[in-house]
Scaffold this active site. Sequence first.
Site, mmCIF file in Angstrom:
data_model
loop_
_atom_site.group_PDB
_atom_site.id
_atom_site.type_symbol
_atom_site.label_atom_id
_atom_site.label_comp_id
_atom_site.label_asym_id
_atom_site.label_seq_id
_atom_site.Cartn_x
_atom_site.Cartn_y
_atom_site.Cartn_z
ATOM 1 N N HIS A 55 -0.987 -5.120 -1.318
ATOM 2 C CA HIS A 55 0.293 -4.489 -1.021
ATOM 3 C C HIS A 55 0.296 -3.963 0.417
ATOM 4 C CE1 HIS A 55 0.819 -4.484 -5.412
ATOM 5 N NE2 HIS A 55 2.109 -4.394 -5.152
ATOM 6 N N LYS A 111 1.544 1.929 0.574
ATOM 7 C CA LYS A 111 1.449 2.155 -0.869
ATOM 8 C C LYS A 111 0.379 3.201 -1.143
ATOM 9 C CE LYS A 111 1.134 -0.233 -5.322
ATOM 10 N NZ LYS A 111 2.348 0.465 -5.817
#
Length: 272
Positions: A158, A162
């Site tokens: 990600h 995040k």
Amino acid sequence: MAELPGIVVTGASGRMGQMLIRTVLDSGRARLVGAIERPGHDWIGQDLGTAMGGAAMGLTVESDPLEAFARAQAVLDFTAPAATVGFAELAAQARAVHVIGTTGLEAGHLAAIRAAARHAVIVRAGNMSLGVNLLTKLTRMVAAALDEDFDIEIVEAHHNRKVDAPSGTALMLGEAAAEGRGVDLDKVADRGRDGITGARRRGNIGFAAIRGGDVVGEHDVIFAGPGERIVLRHLASDRSLFAKGALRAALWGQDRAPGEYDMMDVLGLSEA
């Protein structure tokens, strides 16, 4: 003709919040009736359109969710665990469908959400996309078909902003693999390896998290056996697919019986 369902978006200023807002506005299937931000945020009291850098739209960003939820039929919530628990209670009071895409939820948060689901519809999923939910179903099927000679590893990537790991989607995939094998994920999950760890424990389900750049979301489920590997993969290149899935869940939840549902229910994959 019946009025379109009214939607409130929480965490309006965030990347996902703004994507949810645009998705509702562009859908033609729902009305945006509220945008919520935390008390003290710069957006509070501003016109939502202006705050987002566009033309005024006649909707003011609010900090009090109770009033907004009272005029809504659904709430789209991709915020933080503590905030989501509070929103769940208020959405239940308003009998609004609460769609939860928040990740990083722990046992206490989940218990509070289950309590709220006794009074209203809650759709909660680590990932709202059709592709990931198909991947989840395939993961469960493959895990059920293979014995522990095949090690299971879940690798996710990600963007660098995040804050939780493993991702909610990775944990959802891990749960599916554990269900396929008939085991408790909490007892077999291996979330971190560093230093001299010893040999891999037979039957464990491993997790690895990559963070960097602007990666939207990538998930691999690897079944590694003697002489062969099976790799199931999903790559997301546009976060709008999560917003579209969330809106689909909000519309699906209208007139359903109170309870906690997931995207498998929304997509008709629960019994498929």
